[in-house]
Design an enzyme around this catalytic site. Structure first.
Site, mmCIF file in Angstrom:
data_model
loop_
_atom_site.group_PDB
_atom_site.id
_atom_site.type_symbol
_atom_site.label_atom_id
_atom_site.label_comp_id
_atom_site.label_asym_id
_atom_site.label_seq_id
_atom_site.Cartn_x
_atom_site.Cartn_y
_atom_site.Cartn_z
ATOM 1 N N GLY A 19 8.779 48.568 48.683
ATOM 2 C CA GLY A 19 9.111 47.299 47.162
ATOM 3 C C GLY A 19 10.461 47.553 47.357
ATOM 4 O O GLY A 19 10.875 47.741 45.924
ATOM 5 N N GLY A 22 12.482 41.808 41.647
ATOM 6 C CA GLY A 22 13.587 41.626 40.899
ATOM 7 C C GLY A 22 14.954 42.269 40.319
ATOM 8 O O GLY A 22 15.874 42.075 41.086
ATOM 9 N N ASP A 133 1.059 38.476 30.985
ATOM 10 C CA ASP A 133 1.869 37.677 32.699
ATOM 11 C C ASP A 133 0.898 38.445 33.860
ATOM 12 O O ASP A 133 0.617 38.245 34.383
ATOM 13 C CB ASP A 133 3.047 38.044 33.069
ATOM 14 C CG ASP A 133 3.687 37.675 33.864
ATOM 15 O OD1 ASP A 133 4.567 38.623 34.200
ATOM 16 O OD2 ASP A 133 3.323 37.078 34.540
HETATM 17 O O1 7LY Z 1 2.685 52.360 44.942
HETATM 18 C C1 7LY Z 1 3.000 51.731 44.718
HETATM 19 N N1 7LY Z 1 3.168 50.416 45.594
HETATM 20 C C2 7LY Z 1 2.375 50.606 47.431
HETATM 21 C C3 7LY Z 1 2.414 52.141 48.157
HETATM 22 C C4 7LY Z 1 2.475 52.385 49.853
HETATM 23 C C5 7LY Z 1 2.292 51.372 50.097
HETATM 24 C C6 7LY Z 1 2.755 50.232 49.244
HETATM 25 C C7 7LY Z 1 2.419 49.754 48.104
HETATM 26 C C8 7LY Z 1 2.337 48.802 50.650
HETATM 27 C C9 7LY Z 1 3.204 48.506 51.296
HETATM 28 N N2 7LY Z 1 2.709 49.709 53.011
HETATM 29 C C10 7LY Z 1 3.312 50.873 52.409
HETATM 30 C C11 7LY Z 1 1.989 51.659 51.266
HETATM 31 C C12 7LY Z 1 3.484 50.806 43.848
HETATM 32 C C13 7LY Z 1 2.758 51.331 42.640
HETATM 33 C C14 7LY Z 1 3.577 50.986 41.467
HETATM 34 C C15 7LY Z 1 3.829 50.076 41.076
HETATM 35 C C16 7LY Z 1 4.605 49.905 39.654
HETATM 36 C C17 7LY Z 1 3.809 50.161 38.272
HETATM 37 N N3 7LY Z 1 4.324 49.334 37.884
HETATM 38 N N4 7LY Z 1 4.730 48.313 38.054
HETATM 39 C C18 7LY Z 1 5.558 48.727 39.112
HETATM 40 C C19 7LY Z 1 4.224 49.683 42.022
HETATM 41 C C20 7LY Z 1 3.770 49.533 43.519
HETATM 42 O O2 7LY Z 1 4.541 48.862 44.338
HETATM 43 C C21 7LY Z 1 5.762 47.523 44.496
HETATM 44 C C22 7LY Z 1 5.007 47.357 45.628
HETATM 45 C C23 7LY Z 1 5.589 47.891 47.037
HETATM 46 C C24 7LY Z 1 4.768 47.044 48.269
HETATM 47 C C25 7LY Z 1 3.881 45.735 47.994
HETATM 48 C C26 7LY Z 1 2.975 45.826 47.243
HETATM 49 C C27 7LY Z 1 3.384 46.215 45.781
#
Ligand code: 7LY
Length: 342
Positions: A19, A22, A133
């Site tokens: 992901g 911003g 938020d």
């Molecule tokens: O582990 C996190 N995200 C994440 C991990 C694996 C997968 C996905 C998502 C979904 C997309 N397909 C692949 C599987 C993950 C952990 C912590 C934080 C975080 C903690 N404070 N700030 C950010 C953000 C994270 O992500 C953001 C995200 C990425 C892709 C889409 C949706 C969300």
């Protein structure tokens, strides 16, 4: 001098970017000593600009919070030009996408999620923080469909306590409380409760109670406090939404009252438990200390002293991940790897 990437590389196996928002990029990574998956949020200081203080606010807040429905911070690496935050793995992605994919949730599923949100917000307020938020984009799902609250960049820990007055207007307009957008003095905890009302409405309806492309008419709708009630809403759902979406913050339900609200008790009649299932930072887990001491060839006493400094370095991350394994009844084992403790 070793660059941050070199430091991180010795400790984690970096994988694909999952992901990019911003000013942050999120990469999937494997923690070297446990093999556990983590998410690494990478921020470039230059592109952060005057948002840089938000990162420090977020890091300090996350270090203080240790709760099953708040995304866990494991390690922080800061260099001249970057921040790396090693975070709890949440492969379910954003609650926002989950709701969009399902159009709207059943009352029971909405209740299951909302109980977790109430638990995280009650714990956060108890710890003295207001999030400011709250929205479905800031709630992630782990592999077991548990919600994890993220993004404390706008949170506040008012000096005079959680019910102290705040001024700065912030957060996303559609979720912002009337008193906040009116520019009045407001209390962060009360504003969070309004946002939780918007969140619950989104869970139950699949769209927002107050919405408008034009920001001025959006504000008018929020200030009016009037919103549609779709036919599928039960009497009790309408009642809890009414308690949360009170324009007058003094008439709005408090998070403590929410813990035992009838709508939340409707299925299993158990009040929401907001206590952390993790032990406090003071109590170090003996088994994890032993595993680490053996691995690093140190005495348990030395290892306890190092861990008690909570430096949020690789040792902190390894300890917290081992503790996770123990909590999930998995064996507390470290993979044999060259000693990378910095
Ligand atoms: O582990 C996190 N995200 C994440 C991990 C694996 C997968 C996905 C998502 C979904 C997309 N397909 C692949 C599987 C993950 C952990 C912590 C934080 C975080 C903690 N404070 N700030 C950010 C953000 C994270 O992500 C953001 C995200 C990425 C892709 C889409 C949706 C969300």
């Amino acid at each position: 001098k070793m660059s941050a990437y070199e430091a991180i590389r010795g400790q984690y196996h970096l994988r694909e970017t999952i992901g990019s928002g911003g000013f942050a990029k999120v990469k999937l990574a494997y923690h070297g000593l446990t093999g556990d998956k983590v998410a690494i949020k990478i921020m470039d200081k230059k592109s952060l600009g005057d948002d840089l203080p938000r990162v420090k606010v977020e890091i300090d807040a996350m270090k203080e919070m240790n709760h099953q429905h708040i995304c866990r911070l494991y390690q922080v690496v800061e260099t001249d030009d970057k921040f790396f935050m090693v975070l709890e793995y949440c492969p379910g992605g954003e609650l926002f996408d989950y709701i969009v994919a399902k159009d709207k949730l059943s009352e029971d599923e909405a209740r299951s999620f909302f109980r977790q949100i109430v638990s995280s917000v009650a714990y956060m307020h108890k710890t003295g923080y207001a999030h400011r938020d709250l929205k479905p984009e800031n709630l992630l799902l782990d592999e077991d469909q548990n919600l994890k609250l993220i993004d404390f960049g706008l949170c506040a820990k008012p000096k005079g306590g959680i019910d102290h007055q705040l001024f700065t207007c912030c957060g996303s307009p559609a979720y912002a409380a009337p008193e906040l957008i009116a520019g009045k003095e407001y209390q962060g905890n009360e504003a969070d409760l309004w946002s939780m009302g918007i969140l619950l409405y989104a869970l139950l309806c699949g769209f927002l109670p107050f919405d408008d492309e034009n920001i001025a008419s959006l504000y008018k709708k929020i200030a009016s406090g009037r919103y549609d009630l779709p036919s599928w809403l039960s009497k009790e759902s309408i009642q809890i939404l009414d308690a949360l979406l009170q324009v007058d913050p003094k008439r709005r339900i408090t998070v403590q009252q929410l813990l035992t609200h009838p709508w939340l008790l409707k299925q299993e009649n158990i009040p929401v438990d907001y206590s952390s299932k993790y032990k406090t930072f003071e109590h170090l887990d003996e088994d994890c200390v032993t595993e680490l001491a053996v691995h690093y060839g140190q005495t348990k006493k030395e290892m306890k002293e190092q861990l008690s400094e909570w430096k949020y370095n690789y040792l902190t991350a390894t300890y917290l991940l081992l503790l996770n394994k123990k909590t999930c009844n998995k064996p507390i084992r470290l993979l044999q790897q060259k000693k990378t403790l910095k």
